[in-house]
Each structure stands twice: as C-alpha cells, then as structure tokens.
Design an enzyme around this catalytic site. Structure first.
Site, short mmCIF file in Angstrom:
data_model
loop_
_atom_site.label_atom_id
_atom_site.label_comp_id
_atom_site.label_asym_id
_atom_site.label_seq_id
_atom_site.Cartn_x
_atom_site.Cartn_y
_atom_site.Cartn_z
CE LYS A 249 -96.82 -17.88 -56.01
NZ LYS A 249 -95.69 -18.82 -56.08
CD GLU B 149 -95.90 -13.88 -58.06
OE1 GLU B 149 -95.73 -14.67 -57.13
OE2 GLU B 149 -95.81 -14.21 -59.26
CE LYS C 104 -88.77 -20.50 -55.13
NZ LYS C 104 -88.14 -19.47 -55.98
CG ASP D 52 -92.51 -12.49 -59.24
OD1 ASP D 52 -91.65 -12.93 -58.45
OD2 ASP D 52 -92.84 -13.07 -60.29
NE ARG E 183 -72.89 -36.72 -40.01
CZ ARG E 183 -71.97 -35.86 -39.58
NH1 ARG E 183 -70.82 -36.27 -39.15
NH2 ARG E 183 -72.22 -34.58 -39.58
#
Lengths: 279, 279, 279, 279, 279, 279
Positions: free
Chosen positions: F165, F194, F133, F215, F98
C-alpha cells in the site's frame, strides 16, 4: 488413562500452528469425501516413541480417523518396517500427517539416542539420566521418550527435587550448612548436592547428603569420589558426557550419569507417511 | 512491537513446566531479598538467537529483572564471550535460568546450523530454505532462528502456501490438471508442484507452475531439470540434502534448497549462566 | 518474583466470576470519576494470609489502585486492627472488594487454624502437616497458607512424593516388596509407606522405608510404633487428629502429624472493607 | 445438558493440580492393566452433593471409567452408606480419587450445613440465602450446593442483582435518591437496599424499594422493621446469623435470612473411597 | 477500571487472527525503526464508539504506541473529523490498523443505528432496547455500543433476567401458573412474560407479572394492551420494529421497544486511518 | 474433519456468554426431563450458511441433542422452509437456541449478500472478493460464509498475502522499488500492489507486480487501467463498490472486485426456531 489434558492442549496448539485457516492445497485439489489409508514407515532403524501422541493428533483433527498399530512404544523398529496404518478422509490424513510425524520423529529420536547411551553402559550398573535441558513446552513428552529409550528421569523441574548448586552453597555458607538446612526442611525429598572436588564429596557425606552430583570432574577425580562414597550414597556424574566417554565414566562405579544431549541435541528419527488406497 | 501473544503464552507455559509450585531448593537456601547479577556466556562459537525470548522469559517470571545485552541477534558469538548481563533477586535469576537458556540454546543451535548450510552454498545464488519439520509448538520461533542464521522461510504451514504433492496430483488426474486447478483457485499465492522426474518438470512448466520442487532427485537429474526450467520458473530441491552434498546441488543452478535438518536435527548451542554479585 | 501465572489466572477468573458484565449497582449510582480510600479491618483475631493475593486481585481489576500495607503475611492480627489501606476510584474499590476479601478470609482462616494446631504441639518437636484435601484449584494458595500459619507442607500432589498405600502394597505383594521396588525406581524422592499395624512398621523398617505413616492408629499403638522406629526413620501420624488429641499424639514422640482439617474444614477469618474518603 | 464448560475446565485444572507429571507411586507399583472397582462410602451422615462433578472428574482423567450411582444429589446419606461404585483401571481410580473426593466433600459439606439452617427455620416461612462469600473460582458449584441443601441463592455476583449499600447511598445523596435512580435504570431487576435503622426502612419503602435488607440489626429492631414493612416488600436479614439465633430471627416474620457461613465456613463432609476387586 | 479481562482476551485473539506469524508486507518493506503518526478520520457522520477498545488493541500489539483522543465515546462525529492521533513505529501502526478499525467501525455502527431509533421515539417516553441477537463473542461490546447510542440494555443473557415465553407457559400450564411460579422462585429479578393476545395481557396482570412483552402484535392490539395495562406494569413491544414504524408504536404509550436490528443488522461506520509523519 | 479447535472454542465462549450461570427461566419452569423437538425455519429467502456451526453449538451444550438437516450449506432457502429439526431435552433446546441462531443468521446474512454481488457480475468473468473488514474473532467463519455465497476469499490476514500500500511504497522509495523488493523476498506468494493512478499501473507492470489493485478509481480510470494491463496481470478493484455500481465496474474487464460490505455491513438472515413435541 487418557493422555493428560496439557498434552492434549499441546497437540491442539500444534495442529493450529500448522493449519491456521486450513490446508488450502488439499481443499482445492482433493474432494472432501475421498477416503484413503496411509502407513507410517520407518526410513531407518530407531526406537519407536510417540505413536499414541501421533494418534491423538490425528483424532483431534478428525475424530473419525482410525489407527491400527503394528509396533509398540519402545520397540526397536527396522528400516522399511510399517509402524501403523491409518484410515480416514484423504484430506484429514494429509492435514494431520506433518504434526503426527513431527511428534513421532522427535520423540523417537530422543528414545533412540537414549538407547545408545544406555547400551554403552550396559553391564556397569550405571543408569543414564536426563536433565532439564528440554525443548520448552515439551518436557513431559521428552522425558517420556527418555524412559522409552531405557533411560531414567532426573527431577521434572525445580519443584520435585532438591539439587543444591554452587550459588545455594554460597548463600548457605558452605556445603555442610546447605545440606543440613535442606534436609531439615524437606522430609519427603532426598537432598542432592553438586560438588566439584573430592574435598566437597567428603563434606557432603559428613553433612548427610543423600545423593552427590560430581560436576565436570575428570575420570580420575570421579574414581576418587567413588572410593570415598561408594556404598554410602549414590553418585551422579554430570557434565561433558558423550557416547565416547560414558563407558569409561560408568566403569568407575558411579550410579548415575546425566546427559543433556539426550534431549537438547537428539536428531529426529526418519519416518514417513505413505498414502495408499482404502483396502 | 512486543512479542506476539502466542509466544508470550508459550513462554509462560514453559516457565510453569519448570516451576509448577516453585523452586524449592532456592526457596529453602537463598534469602528472598538476596540480589545478584549473572552473565550468559558462550561455551562455544555459534550464531546467537533468542536473546529477546530469554529476556521475556525472565521478565514474565519477575518483572523487576533487568537485562543488559552485549551481543545482537544473529551475531557470530565466540567461545568465552559474554552475551548479556542480568540483574535481579538471586531466587528469580536461578528460577528463570533454565527456561531462558533452553530457548536460547535451541534457537541459537538452529541459527548456527542454518548458517553453515548458507555458507556452504555461498556464491552459487541458491537460497537455503526450512521445512515444516519443526518441533510442535515452536515453529514460529524455529523459523525465526532460520532467518537469523541467514536462511529463508518456506511456507509457515498448510495455510499460506500451495504445494502440490503426489496425492494431490493423483486426485486431480495429473500434474497439469492439478496445477491449472490450483492456479485458478488461488490468485494471491504462487503454485508450487513437487515432481520426481524430468518428464514431470516439463508437464509442470506447460501447466504454468510457478515453482517446481524436485523431490529426492539425483544431482544429474537435478541438472537436467535446471536445463529445462532455468529462467522460466524457480526450482527448489528437496530431500536428502546434507552439509556434504549441498554445494554440489547448489552448483547445478537451482534457486532454492530446503533442508529439514535445520529444525529437526540441530543440536543445542552451548550457553551457560554464571552468577556473580551485584556490581 | 511476581505471583506465578497460574495464580494470576486464578485471580482473573475469580474476578470474572463475580463481575461478568459488570457491577451494575455501582455503575448506576456512583460517578466513574469518584475516588476513595478504604481500609481492610480485622473483625476478630487471626493470622494474616493472602494480602498479596488481594492486592493482585485489585491490580488486575484496575492497575491504578494503590495499596499500603500495615501488617505482614503471617502476623497475628488483632480484632479492630487495620491491615491495609487501598486507594482508587470508588467503583473499582467496590468492584474488587469481595474477591479480595474472599481470598484473604479463606487463606487467613487456614493460617489461623494451622497456627492453633502448631501451638498445641509446641515443645513436643512434632511438626503439623497438611494433606491433599484442599479446595480444587486452590492447593498452591492453601498450602502457602499452611506454611504461613507455621505448618509444614506434605507433598503437593501425586507427582512430587512417593506414598505407598494399601492398594499399592496389595499390588506389589506386600509392604516389603512395595518399598523395595519404589526405592529402586525413585532415587530423588524418599519413600513413605502407610501402615496400620505395628507388625507392618517392622516390615517397613526392614524394607528400608524412609518415612512411615501410621494410619488411624490409637495413641497406644502409635506409642508402640515410636518405640520400634524412633531414631531410625521419621514417623507420621495421620487420621482422626483433632485440636483436642493432637498434643497427646505429639507426646508419643512422632515426628509429623498430618491434619486434613487444616484445609478442608477451616472457617474463614472475619475481615471487612470499610470505605472512607480520599485523604 | 452437559456440565457447563467452565466447570469442566475447573475440573481439568484441578486434576492437573494434583497430577502434574503423573501419579508416580501408582506408576511404579501398579501394573497399567490392573482393573478394579471402588466404592465411595459415607463416613458420617450428610446431604450428598457433587456426585456428578466427581463423575466428570473421573471421566476427564480416563474416559473409560464407569460410575454406578446408589444415591441421588440432595439425598440424606447415612454413615456407612455406599454412594457409588466406580470401575476402571486401578491406576486411574487411584489417580482420580482425591480430586473426586475433594469436590464431593466440599459440596456435600455446604449442602449439609445449609440443610441445618433450613431445618432451623422450618415452619417460619423464612428462606435461607447464601452470599457472595464463596471460595474464589467455586461460586457456581458452591451455590449449587446451597440449593441442593434446601437453601435459596441470592445474586450470583455483582452483575445480576441490584444491592444498594451505604457507599451507594452516600454517593447518591440518600436512600431515597439511590432507590429511585436504580429503579429508573433497571427495569428487569428488583432493587434491594441495605439499611441499618428503622428510619431507613421507612425511607426505602417510600422510595419504592423492592426488597429491604436489614443489616446487622438486633432482633428487636428486626421485629420493628417487620411491623413497618410486612406485606409491603420482602425483608432480608443479614449479618451475625448463626444456627443458634436463626430461628429467633425467622420468627420475627422476615422473609429471607442470608448466611455467609454456608459457603465460607462449612467443613467438609467425610467421604472415603474404598478399593475392591472387579466384580 | 481496566477493560475486563475477557475483552482483553477477545482483543488478543483478534490480533492473532489478523497477524498469525506476522505482517509480512511491512516486515519486508518498512524498516523496523521507522516511526510515524497516524490519524483516525471519520468518512461519514456517526456516533463514535469503541475508541478505548481500539486503543487497547494497539497497546496489546505494541505497548509503546501512544494515542491522543480528540473525540469522546458517544460523540456525534462529523465526516472529515479527526478522532484520534496515534504514534509509534510504522510497522506497529500498520499491523494494528485493521483490528482497531474493525472494532471501532462495528461498535460505532451499532451506536449510530441505535441513536437513530432513539431519535425516532424522542418525546414519547419510550425506551429503545437491544436483544440477545448479537454477534457471538461480542455481546458485551455490542451492548455497550447500544448504551453509547442512547439505547437501554435488555438482559445480557439467559442468566440475568426472567423472560417467560410460549414454551415456558405451555410447560407451566398457562400464563398465570408460569408467572406465579417464577415470582416465587426469583425474589431479586422482575418477571417478564411474553404474550400474543390482549387476553393474555389480562391474565399476566392478574398473575402479578412485573413486565409484559407484547410479541408481534399490531399497533391496534398494542394500543389495546396499553389501555389495559398502563400504569400497572411496564409494557415492552417486540418483533417487526423498524425505523419507519417505531414512532407509531411508541406513540401508543408503551414503555419499551426492543429492536434486534440494532445489533444484528447494523452496518459498519466508515472510518479510515491515515498515516503521516511523526510531528 | 472436525471443526477447527479455535472455532469450537469460539462456540464454547459464545455459549458461556449467553448462559453464564444458567438459563434461569427454563430451570424454573421446565422439568429437567422434558424432551422436545424443534425446527429451524426460514422467515425469508436467503442462502443458508452456518448449519454445522449451529449443530456444534448445540452439541457443545448437550452432547445428546440430535439434528436432522433438511437443507445443505449454500442452498437457496425459501421463506417458510424448514432447515433442520433438532431433538433433545426442552431445557437444552431453549438454552442453545439463541447462540445457534446468532451464528446461522449472521453467516447466512453474509452468504446472501455475497450471492447478490456475485449475481450482479454474472457473465462478466469478474470475481467478488472479501476483505479483512470482518467482525473481530469471526474472520474464519465470515470468510467461509463469503465462499458459501459464491464469493472468493482475498488473503485471510496480514500473514498470507503481500499487499503493498501507499505507506510501503513511500518507505521503499516508489512503486517499482517496493515491488522488486517484495518479489525478491517472497517466492511463494504473489505480490499485489495498490495504485491510485494509471501512471502507477504502468510502473507496477514494469516492476513485475503479480496483481494490481486499483484503489478508489473512477470507472473511466479503471477502464484505462484495463486497457493497459489486460492480459498481463490480474486487476482488482477496491473501494466504494456497491450493488448498484458493481456491474458497471465488472464490465470494464477487471478480474476481481473486493467488497468490504460483504462482511462489515451484511444484515442477519431471518431464521427462527419453533418448538414442537417429540414425534
């Protein structure tokens, strides 16, 4: 015996520190299958120390790297000498180079500085000792480097030696009380007491101290202490010891001289890695 | 922000290294309930670094220790100056003393040496950089000490900077090929290439290198390289830089000078802890 | 001083060992917000040890648990006595109960057995010592329990005491050679040598041994050794010591008697946790 | 399958616990290159357990140590029997001796005690179970020793078994409610409930409990419970079980008897290591 | 109860993974003392899960960050809704943002997908179960997300449930032999057996299986199995279950339906952090 | 080069997560000495990734397992294809199945999804980038899977790339100020900023930004930005990119398109392990 596990873990953390997500330059420019050999070369004269640690670092990174050693731990290596040859993939050799060198350079630096202090007292019978003034996390290896350079280890930490200092004396109510209490409590360890005057040397002797540390005393005072204690207990000198004054101190007849600089102020030995082709 | 967890873990391991099963002298001679204050005192002039690390070490040992700081990180501390006062049980202060000092002494030593190199190039516009020649496990803290002393950090490891060296060039088939390939692969990092001749400076420029490192070149050759590259890309000098020659190097007009000695050969700053009574 | 970090880590691992993904019974049957108090009660007479470890275990699980202690470490607790009261959520108290008790029961068991051996030699001047025959991973705590029960710690490990045994003697070429070599190498530790005959006692004395361990000798032979060595060096008896024969052994005049059973064969003290309601 | 990693880590920590900075006696007195063989010998009759753990400990210390086993896990070893022979450098054998023995002695002690309880109930059909009253950090190994001695493991922790005790019953509003709720929540685990009266046995049966634990009940009451529940659900007896009364309890017809003493109060088996020469 | 230590350690490693030697952008552009508040905002509808984990991540980074929660675990959060407000230094909020969001987004994604499967079987009496097909290292948290979304946990690992599959059956010599042997060995766990034909359902029932898993069977075959086993043992369906066919499967009357996709193929919920000023 | 140590540790923790105290079903039903071979089979078409991780997982569990690979990392595997054959004890193969599959399925899922995005932009010259992410703790492996699928890695964390940012811009006093300050501070990293408007694109260009991230801009606005910046600096598009719109975005002429879904919302590739007999 393998290297102790905490040393292996130190090495693994040091590799991670340098690599994190990888050697991005080599991954871009060097094919994964390229193999090379490389040599570690002395760029100055020094006492070699840490070759086994360097090898472990390379093995931890890549278990297929092989090392052929041309010099032994503790050897006086000369400028230009080849210390060892390593073989493996080019990427692995380059990825492990810096960590392997950082260990070897620092440890050889300490061994070399130690050997100079040891040479300076040659013939006097005095031993050169280290202290607990080591780089955090490196004490075991740094004390190994001191031994490699001909020095003697003082206690490894607060746990394996009794050293009574001024605050302990104050709390116990005097040199005598402190020494007696410590001797009664610790049958397996000698009791060392740090003193600053010849008066305290006498009191420490009376109390049965096993070793007396003369802290920051002048050479004259050290000589007085030797007169008092010689043949009774070993004397250790500590504080403001340099390569210049250590011989004079040793000639007073003290048994041990501890030098913080061995570990806290040694400069790195100059070693470089030179890549070649697989032979 | 708290200290990073890997620094906290480094501190915890260093405490364990010194204590293992305990400070046997203090446990024998000092009552558990005795409280004291102590001060950290500068025994020479230096640039202070590592006070927060020392505090964390003491807190890790005994969360009830309190520290009052009298100097800030990066301050030029003078001989005799009191850096901080700590309060807690006498046993805890003595148990934590050495680890706290070892961090502060090493980091202040690096900050101090760095500040000397920085002072030496003052007015030239050149920055003083560190290298990866750090004590294994201490890189984060040692690079912090370099910044504290006014220096600039080069890459932290193999993972956060592209530095093309001779083996990469050989594998890629030349300076040009190596630089082009690296630039195509890494959009977010500048591409630095190490060269040893002025010819290679030209080739690196042609290939679009973002930074050129002049490795072990004479001051004359460095000056030639500046003539070629000035205003086009930053130049970094590396190799055989000392406090004596750094000014001359800087005056050629190079932008950055990296110095391995900042971290591999700094001697510890002299700091001591003096116990007093609770006030 | 807080508990050493390696003890905290031991506790954390022990909690994980019991809980893994959680206390599934309580999670099913007891509301998360239910609060309770509980008491630790002695189910027999014993010497209390490990209450601080139990508290740390509960705090590690749930930092909001509070403990009120009614007995102190080392106290002779009587059957039926309430040792401490804890308050927190019912789930947390039940989840931490077993780990807290397992530490306290084992440590109190060792302290209690130790106190019986200590009581048996009362008046003879002999000390009761532990050995390295401890549960792997628990040595620090088990040696603490021995001290709590009135015993004395022998060395903590191979690192903080010199104990010359038969193989060392064989390798060194005899008792005398071994003792002399060890004394020359270790200035800060006393040199103990293990012997099996009175002949070897004499040889060890001649060589300057600091402590002599009489290994598996009959009471008669022990008495002979005392005659030879008394007043010169401390004698330690080791091997086949029981609660029945320790007094006879102690009356020979030996200084120390080490007992492996203190740690390797103590049975747990009987303690239980009884839940009540919040008061 | 290799030993689980958490067992390997336990072993590594135990070695560090005993060695810290090294076996200073052997390092002083035994040449690094000396090789020996040694045997593990039973000093009394017992059930052998932990030989693989001992081997792993020796391998972790020195990967070149070899072990030849003469007895298998679970075998009834007789006094004087040679269990295994190990070969390696003399330093490594001496450095690993104590840790290897400590594991084997404790685990064999538990296996041996378990085998006595198992023998006592032979023919009755009752199984002997362990509890969660294990040494912190050693549960996996101690439960393995119980199986090795012929016992059966109860749940490993709070995570892999439902055991409803008085506090759960109180919170749920009664035996019946608790059992029903637990059964509805946990399809993959049987639901065991602890009761103290025969009345509660009936209620537990009605609620569909899968196993009933009779807690601290007299033999008479146990017999009543067997009359009520026999053939319906397994009954487990818990509390105050001794080698003296376990047979009587088993003869009531209960299915399982759990005994905390198996792990919390077993004494170590007597095993010693005897060094020889390389053959 | 605090978060389990292995979850805290997971969080600490994840922070290190994102930060290594620091958030270099914020360290350059945002003053260390700047304070802000920020809000977590739902960018779509979902079931909230992981808010406590996000809070722990922020606290681990900077113990002075404060979080005010506006929604509870398991709540159906709507697009545009503010989930929580956090306050701290701007640097710390930005440094912790991504790790906090990554946990919350993944866990909320799993909870949301689970809730859809649960809704699809509403009214049928069937439960939706997870599997062991989780992200390595995240099982505890992912199974918590399944519960948060209304699902039921199957076993956590190989250690807390008996699930007899084809290889076990083959080794045991048949369904019957396997079930009987497993039941005899494990009194505290139910025995589940995986079958692929209705013939095996009958054999499993005969052998006393506690739960029968119908593996990759057609809806028709599942219905036949329900006819055979209904009221005798719970049936679990496994394999090729989708949001489209789960209702049809549930309507056959099976008790449990396990869905690997809940954890191995959930997409992240869309959540963002929006910085504001301290209010 | 071996797998990095933190990956090995991740694997070890994942094995422990699944096994804790063992695979209780196999231990009951499969003899310890039974040996088998098994194959990993693709149940659908996908890009293979993680085979070396799976092998390491199996080796960590049981160093005697052998794996024969029939497909290479990055290969397009077809439904029904045999990826690898493993040989070892039946218990070990089942115990490791597994964990090995969970790694391979997740990493292959990411590689496969990435390859679809890459295919969608084929011929446009745009690169597909990942984001931060990722699943906590899995970033290194997940970014490796992105590369395996033909994607390009954006920065690995906050430590190896400058990304300015909105909050940084606000704190610095504007796009221009932020870019200039960042460029002055970081010589070895490109400075990405950005922006959300074409006006800011111009300002970023003026300030010397090395990369501009657009963005959440519409395709029209992206096209405008390309007109402004093309040939000057690379442009990256971020936000709301899907398999449907990525081609249109790429055709505007942007250089890079980052897609969070690659890692946060990939579904697992379908792989199964089929046991056979030793051949």
């Amino acid at each position: 015996m393998d290297l102790p596990l905490f040393v292996k873990e130190h090495i693994a953390r040091s590799l991670r520190e340098d690599l994190v997500h990888g050697d991005i330059t080599s991954q871009t420019l060097i094919p994964a299958s390229d193999a090379s050999s490389a040599v570690f070369i002395a760029k100055e004269d020094f006492i070699l120390c840490g070759l086994f640690v360097a090898r472990e670092a390379l093995h931890t990174l890549d278990s297929s790297i092989r090392m052929q050693m041309f010099a032994t731990e503790g050897a006086a290596v000369e400028k230009g000498e080849t210390i060892a040859r390593i073989t493996g993939t080019t990427r692995s050799l380059l990825a492990g180079e810096r960590v392997a060198l950082n260990y070897m350079q620092r440890l050889s630096g300490i061994a070399t500085l130690t050997s100079k202090y040891v040479a300076a007292v040659e013939g006097t019978g005095a031993r050169v000792l280290d202290t607990r003034k080591t780089t955090p996390g490196m004490r075991f290896l740094e004390k190994y480097a001191v031994r490699t350079g001909g020095g003697t280890n003082h206690r490894f930490g607060l746990y394996d030696g009794i050293l009574i200092k001024d605050n302990h004396i104050k709390a116990a109510g005097g040199v005598k009380q402190a020494v007696i209490k410590a001797k009664a409590s610790h049958r397996f360890l000698r009791v060392e007491v740090e003193v600053e005057t010849t008066y305290d040397v006498i009191e420490a002797l009376d109390a049965g101290a096993d070793i007396i540390m003369l802290d920051n005393m002048s050479v004259e005072k050290i000589a007085e202490a030797v007169d008092i204690a010689k043949g009774k207990v070993p004397l250790e000198v500590s504080g403001n010891v340099t390569l210049k004054n250590i011989k004079t101190i040793a000639e007073t007849g003290v048994d041990m001289i501890s030098v913080g600089a061995l570990t806290h102020s040694a400069r790195a030995a100059d070693i470089s890695m030179k890549m070649g082709d697989v032979t």
